[in-house]
Design a protein around this motif. Structure first.
Motif, PDB file in Angstrom:
ATOM      1  N   VAL A  64       0.867  -1.175   0.000  1.00 29.18           N
ATOM      2  CA  VAL A  64       0.000   0.000   0.000  1.00 29.18           C
ATOM      3  C   VAL A  64       0.902   1.223   0.000  1.00 29.18           C
ATOM      4  O   VAL A  64       1.722   1.390   0.894  1.00 29.18           O
TER       5      VAL A  64
ATOM      6  N   LYS B 283     -11.075  -5.402   4.436  1.00 27.92           N
ATOM      7  CA  LYS B 283     -11.393  -4.326   3.492  1.00 27.92           C
ATOM      8  C   LYS B 283     -10.418  -3.185   3.701  1.00 27.92           C
ATOM      9  O   LYS B 283     -10.155  -2.777   4.827  1.00 27.92           O
ATOM     10  N   MET B 284      -9.880  -2.680   2.593  1.00 27.03           N
ATOM     11  CA  MET B 284      -9.084  -1.467   2.653  1.00 27.03           C
ATOM     12  C   MET B 284     -10.039  -0.305   2.419  1.00 27.03           C
ATOM     13  O   MET B 284     -10.851  -0.337   1.497  1.00 27.03           O
TER      14      MET B 284
ATOM     15  N   LYS C   7     -11.305   3.067   1.138  1.00 24.05           N
ATOM     16  CA  LYS C   7     -11.048   4.016   0.052  1.00 24.05           C
ATOM     17  C   LYS C   7     -11.862   5.277   0.317  1.00 24.05           C
ATOM     18  O   LYS C   7     -12.777   5.292   1.141  1.00 24.05           O
ATOM     19  N   SER C   8     -11.576   6.336  -0.412  1.00 19.46           N
ATOM     20  CA  SER C   8     -12.232   7.627  -0.171  1.00 19.46           C
ATOM     21  C   SER C   8     -13.743   7.548  -0.347  1.00 19.46           C
ATOM     22  O   SER C   8     -14.487   8.150   0.433  1.00 19.46           O
ATOM     23  N   ASN C   9     -14.222   6.789  -1.342  1.00 24.88           N
ATOM     24  CA  ASN C   9     -15.673   6.711  -1.544  1.00 24.88           C
ATOM     25  C   ASN C   9     -16.359   6.002  -0.367  1.00 24.88           C
ATOM     26  O   ASN C   9     -17.483   6.351   0.005  1.00 24.88           O
ATOM     27  N   THR C  10     -15.691   5.024   0.242  1.00 28.93           N
ATOM     28  CA  THR C  10     -16.241   4.334   1.407  1.00 28.93           C
ATOM     29  C   THR C  10     -16.313   5.288   2.603  1.00 28.93           C
ATOM     30  O   THR C  10     -17.274   5.269   3.366  1.00 28.93           O
TER      31      THR C  10
ATOM     32  N   GLN D  58       1.280   5.082   0.423  1.00 28.18           N
ATOM     33  CA  GLN D  58       0.620   6.223   1.060  1.00 28.18           C
ATOM     34  C   GLN D  58       1.343   7.503   0.655  1.00 28.18           C
ATOM     35  O   GLN D  58       2.559   7.600   0.806  1.00 28.18           O
TER      36      GLN D  58
ATOM     37  N   GLU E  44      -8.436   7.099   4.927  1.00 24.95           N
ATOM     38  CA  GLU E  44      -8.220   6.335   3.699  1.00 24.95           C
ATOM     39  C   GLU E  44      -7.002   5.428   3.865  1.00 24.95           C
ATOM     40  O   GLU E  44      -6.021   5.808   4.506  1.00 24.95           O
ATOM     41  N   TYR E  45      -7.091   4.236   3.327  1.00 23.97           N
ATOM     42  CA  TYR E  45      -6.058   3.194   3.335  1.00 23.97           C
ATOM     43  C   TYR E  45      -5.927   2.471   4.668  1.00 23.97           C
ATOM     44  O   TYR E  45      -5.027   1.664   4.837  1.00 23.97           O
TER      45      TYR E  45
ATOM     46  N   ASN F  22      -2.750   3.209   8.245  1.00 23.01           N
ATOM     47  CA  ASN F  22      -2.069   3.119   6.955  1.00 23.01           C
ATOM     48  C   ASN F  22      -0.591   2.758   7.078  1.00 23.01           C
ATOM     49  O   ASN F  22       0.076   2.580   6.069  1.00 23.01           O
TER      50      ASN F  22
END
Length: 191
Positions: free
Chosen positions: A46, A85-86, A88-91, A48, A150-151, A171
């Motif tokens: 990942v 689950k990672m 993400k911004s939409n989540t 960052q 996020e992340y 992260n």
């Protein structure tokens, strides 16, 4: 960009980038990073962003550890399913998360409209499950309470009907609950 710098375990690597038929490849310096980090096929890196252009911090999730979480197992005679689950911004924006099909194929009948998320600090947050969309709704409560960004990675451990034990990793790959004195462990929740 012709290169990026990545930081891992307090070291920094400059990786040359190469474009081949519209695909970006890591080139010079990548093999040194792979050797030092002991990366294996299937490991998840990942990247960052930092405050500096072309510089990234790397968090490594080893495939052998991730596979243990993804697979179904038996613990004390109870069927267990674990998934991750990672974020993400939409989540983060919607507070909605898709439940993996692998879990639903085996355990969907054990999900209720109200899903209880149990955390190592003893908290319980109730969210909603929609069987038509396979989504969990109402996760913004979790994001706010634990400052999830996020992340971040969330590990879901199925405990019993409509209940999950949830671990959160930042992260950098550190458990956000590690500093708790009275941490409620998954094994305690399951007994």
């Amino acid at each position: 960009m012709n290169w990026v710098e990545i930081g891992f375990k307090e070291l920094l690597w400059r990786i040359k980038l190469k474009w081949v038929d519209g695909t970006l490849l890591f080139y010079k310096g990548w093999c040194d990073f792979v050797h030092y980090g002991k990366l294996r096929v299937g490991d998840i890196c990942v990247f960052q962003r930092t405050g500096h252009p072309q510089k990234f911090e790397v968090c490594l999730f080893e495939t052998k550890k991730v596979q243990k979480i993804r697979n179904t197992g038996l613990q004390q005679g109870k069927s267990m399913m674990k998934w991750l689950k990672m974020i993400k911004s939409n989540t983060l924006l919607t507070g909605e998360m898709v439940i993996p099909r692998l879990f639903l194929d085996k355990h969907e009948e054990n999900l209720t409209e109200n899903v209880h998320l149990l955390f190592p600090d003893g908290s319980e947050i109730c969210v909603r499950y929609c069987p038509f969309s396979n989504l969990l709704y109402g996760l913004k409560k979790v994001w706010l309470k634990y400052a999830v960004l996020e992340y971040y990675i969330l590990f879901f451990h199925y405990v019993w009907k409509g209940h999950f034990y949830v671990s959160i990793y930042n992260n950098s790959g550190f458990d956000v609950f590690d500093s708790l004195r009275n941490k409620i462990l998954q094994s305690n929740v399951m007994s």
